[in-house]
Motif scaffolding. Structure first.
Motif, PDB file in Angstrom:
ATOM      1  N   PRO A   1      86.839  -2.912 -10.529  1.00  0.00           N
ATOM      2  CA  PRO A   1      88.287  -2.639 -10.462  1.00  0.00           C
ATOM      3  C   PRO A   1      88.755  -2.511  -9.014  1.00  0.00           C
ATOM      4  N   VAL A   2      89.918  -3.090  -8.726  1.00  0.00           N
ATOM      5  CA  VAL A   2      90.561  -2.949  -7.422  1.00  0.00           C
ATOM      6  C   VAL A   2      91.986  -2.473  -7.651  1.00  0.00           C
ATOM      7  N   ASN A   3      92.651  -2.038  -6.593  1.00  0.00           N
ATOM      8  CA  ASN A   3      93.998  -1.476  -6.733  1.00  0.00           C
ATOM      9  C   ASN A   3      94.995  -2.595  -7.038  1.00  0.00           C
ATOM     10  N   PRO A   4      95.643  -2.561  -8.210  1.00  0.00           N
ATOM     11  CA  PRO A   4      96.593  -3.631  -8.573  1.00  0.00           C
ATOM     12  C   PRO A   4      97.784  -3.723  -7.624  1.00  0.00           C
ATOM     13  N   ILE A   5      98.114  -2.632  -6.936  1.00  0.00           N
ATOM     14  CA  ILE A   5      99.300  -2.643  -6.080  1.00  0.00           C
ATOM     15  C   ILE A   5      99.166  -3.655  -4.948  1.00  0.00           C
ATOM     16  N   ASP A   6      97.939  -4.046  -4.642  1.00  0.00           N
ATOM     17  CA  ASP A   6      97.727  -5.035  -3.583  1.00  0.00           C
ATOM     18  C   ASP A   6      98.057  -6.447  -4.038  1.00  0.00           C
ATOM     19  N   TYR A   7      98.461  -6.613  -5.297  1.00  0.00           N
ATOM     20  CA  TYR A   7      98.657  -7.958  -5.852  1.00  0.00           C
ATOM     21  C   TYR A   7     100.085  -8.208  -6.337  1.00  0.00           C
ATOM     22  N   TYR A   8     101.062  -7.501  -5.792  1.00  0.00           N
ATOM     23  CA  TYR A   8     102.442  -7.700  -6.244  1.00  0.00           C
ATOM     24  C   TYR A   8     103.286  -8.438  -5.204  1.00  0.00           C
ATOM     25  N   TYR A   9     102.666  -9.227  -4.325  1.00  0.00           N
ATOM     26  CA  TYR A   9     103.407  -9.777  -3.195  1.00  0.00           C
ATOM     27  C   TYR A   9     104.399 -10.866  -3.589  1.00  0.00           C
ATOM     28  N   ASN A  10     104.341 -11.401  -4.804  1.00  0.00           N
ATOM     29  CA  ASN A  10     105.366 -12.351  -5.248  1.00  0.00           C
ATOM     30  C   ASN A  10     106.565 -11.630  -5.855  1.00  0.00           C
ATOM     31  N   ASP A  11     106.443 -10.332  -6.023  1.00  0.00           N
ATOM     32  CA  ASP A  11     107.398  -9.591  -6.842  1.00  0.00           C
ATOM     33  C   ASP A  11     108.164  -8.520  -6.075  1.00  0.00           C
ATOM     34  N   LEU A  12     107.671  -8.127  -4.895  1.00  0.00           N
ATOM     35  CA  LEU A  12     108.232  -6.964  -4.213  1.00  0.00           C
ATOM     36  C   LEU A  12     108.617  -7.301  -2.776  1.00  0.00           C
ATOM     37  N   THR A  13     109.752  -6.757  -2.351  1.00  0.00           N
ATOM     38  CA  THR A  13     110.079  -6.788  -0.932  1.00  0.00           C
ATOM     39  C   THR A  13     109.261  -5.714  -0.229  1.00  0.00           C
ATOM     40  N   THR A  14     109.306  -5.711   1.089  1.00  0.00           N
ATOM     41  CA  THR A  14     108.577  -4.687   1.844  1.00  0.00           C
ATOM     42  C   THR A  14     109.075  -3.301   1.473  1.00  0.00           C
ATOM     43  N   GLU A  15     110.384  -3.166   1.306  1.00  0.00           N
ATOM     44  CA  GLU A  15     110.952  -1.864   0.935  1.00  0.00           C
ATOM     45  C   GLU A  15     110.506  -1.451  -0.460  1.00  0.00           C
TER      46      GLU A  15
ATOM     47  N   GLY B   1      93.358   1.623 -12.988  1.00  0.00           N
ATOM     48  CA  GLY B   1      94.479   0.692 -13.025  1.00  0.00           C
ATOM     49  C   GLY B   1      95.793   1.397 -12.741  1.00  0.00           C
ATOM     50  N   MET B   2      96.896   0.780 -13.202  1.00  0.00           N
ATOM     51  CA  MET B   2      98.230   1.371 -13.075  1.00  0.00           C
ATOM     52  C   MET B   2      98.856   1.468 -14.455  1.00  0.00           C
ATOM     53  N   ASP B   3      99.587   2.549 -14.678  1.00  0.00           N
ATOM     54  CA  ASP B   3     100.307   2.748 -15.936  1.00  0.00           C
ATOM     55  C   ASP B   3     101.784   2.462 -15.722  1.00  0.00           C
ATOM     56  N   PHE B   4     102.353   1.672 -16.631  1.00  0.00           N
ATOM     57  CA  PHE B   4     103.788   1.387 -16.619  1.00  0.00           C
ATOM     58  C   PHE B   4     104.371   1.914 -17.921  1.00  0.00           C
TER      59      PHE B   4
END
Length: 327
Positions: A296-310, A205-208
Motif C-alpha cells: 500500500p502507498v498513499n493514494p493522495i500522491d495520485y490525484y494530480y489529474n484531479d486537483l489544483t495545487t491549492e 487507504g483513504m475513506d470518502f
C-alpha cells in the motif's frame, strides 16, 4: 704442435721415436678435463656471487614483471575512471529516469553486491604479486556485475518508455468519487483510530464519506482483477480490485453494488460500482487503496489529474489529520 722425441738404440745402432704410453695419455686427458671443470665451477661461483649481478634471462624477466605491474596500475586507473562514469549513470538512473517512469530505485546493495561463497581467486594466490592481481580481478568482476545490473535497468526503462502512453493512462490519477469541494475526504493514509476496536492501527487507504449508491469511478485504465461480494461484518465487504499493470492495483471497498464483471477492461472515469456500507464499516463510505508491487502507498500522491495545487494542499491537510477511520 708437441715435439717428437727420439732415443738411440745401441742394438740397432739407430734412433727410434719415443712413443707415449697409452695409460699416461688417458690420464693426462682426464686431468685436463678435470682442470677445465674445476676452473669453470670456480668462475661460476665467483660470477654468481658478484653483488647485483643478473643474468640476461633474469634481466628479461625483471623487465617483464615491471611492465606487468605498470600495466596493472594503468588498468586500475582506467577502471576507476569507468567506475566514476558508471556511478554518475547509476545516480541519473535512480534519481531521474526511474523516478520519471515511476520505477522503484535499485538499492546500492543490489548494485554493488560482491560475490559470496567459495574463494573465486584461490588459483591466483601464492605469487609475489598475488595481492595486486586479486585486487584487480575483484574490481573487474564487481564492475562487470554493476554494468549488467545497470544494463538490465536500462532495458526496463526502455520498455517503460515504449509503454509511456499506456502507463500515463493506467496510473490512478483521479479521485474515486465525485468530490469537487473535498468535503467527502473523511480519513487519510497512516495511523488512525479503529472505530470498532478503539486502538490506533495502520490505515492503508483513504475513506470518502458519501451516500449509499454514490457512483465510484475507476481512477485509471485497468482490468478488473477481482470482484468479491460479501455483506458480512468483517473485512472490505463488497470489493473491486483493478489491475492497472506496471505493478499498480487499486482497491474499492464496502460497495453496495458492482457495475463491472471480472476480467473486464475499464477506462479512467468509468463507473465501476456504488458506495455502500458492507463489511467492517461504520457508515456509508468508500475505502480506497493504491498498491504498488503489492504494498500500500498513499493514494493522495495520485490525484494530480484531479486537483489544483491549492486543492491538493487542502486535501493533504484533511487527510493528514489523525482522526478516526470509518473501517
Amino acid at each position: 704442435m708437441s715435439k717428437v722425441k727420439y732415443y738411440y738404440d745401441s742394438e740397432t745402432l739407430s734412433y727410434r721415436k719415443i712413443e707415449p704410453k697409452k695409460g699416461k695419455r688417458i690420464g693426462l686427458s682426464l686431468l685436463f678435463i678435470l682442470g677445465v671443470m674445476v676452473t669453470s665451477v670456480l668462475f661460476l661461483i665467483i660470477y654468481l656471487n658478484i653483488p647485483n649481478l643478473e643474468t640476461p634471462k633474469e634481466k628479461a624477466y625483471k623487465r617483464e614483471l615491471q611492465n606487468m605491474e605498470l600495466q596493472y596500475e594503468l588498468l586500475n586507473r582506467k577502471m576507476n575512471q569507468v567506475v566514476s562514469v558508471l556511478e554518475d549513470l547509476e545516480e541519473r538512473d535512480d534519481k531521474i529516469y526511474r523516478v520519471y517512469f515511476e520505477a522503484n530505485p535499485i538499492s546500492p546493495e543490489q548494485r554493488k553486491a560482491g560475490f559470496g561463497g567459495i574463494n573465486r581467486y584461490n588459483d591466483l594466490e601464492g605469487y609475489d604479486n598475488s595481492k595486486l592481481i586479486i585486487s584487480t580481478k575483484k574490481k573487474l568482476d564487481q564492475l562487470s556485475k554493476r554494468i549488467v545490473v545497470h544494463s538490465k535497468s536500462l532495458d526496463e526503462i526502455t520498455a517503460l518508455a515504449e509503454n509511456k502512453d499506456a502507463l500515463l493512462a493506467s496510473i490512478p490519477a483521479i479521485q474515486p468519487v465525485k468530490n469537487d469541494d473535498l468535503k467527502r475526504t473523511a480519513s487519510g493514509y497512516g495511523m488512525r483510530m479503529d472505530p470498532i476496536y478503539r486502538h490506533r492501527k495502520m490505515h492503508n487507504g483513504m475513506d470518502f464519506s458519501a451516500p449509499t449508491g454514490t457512483e465510484v469511478y475507476a481512477t485509471g485504465d485497468a482490468v478488473v482483477k477481482e470482484i468479491k461480494r460479501t455483506r458480512r461484518s468483517g473485512g472490505f465487504g463488497n470489493l473491486i480490485i483493478l489491475d492497472h499493470g506496471f505493478g499498480i492495483e487499486t482497491y474499492y471497498a464496502h460497495l453496495s453494488d458492482f457495475n463491472v464483471r471480472r476480467n473486464q477492461k475499464v477506462s479512467r472515469g468509468e463507473v465501476i460500482g456504488f458506495v455502500g456500507n458492507t463489511g467492517k464499516s461504520t457508515g456509508p463510505h468508500l475505502h480506497y487503496e493504491v498498491r504498488r508491487n503489492g504494498r500500500p502507498v498513499n493514494p493522495i500522491d495520485y490525484y494530480y489529474n484531479d486537483l489544483t495545487t491549492e486543492d491538493y494542499n487542502i486535501m493533504l491537510n484533511k487527510a493528514s489529520q489523525e482522526n478516526q477511520s470509518l473501517d
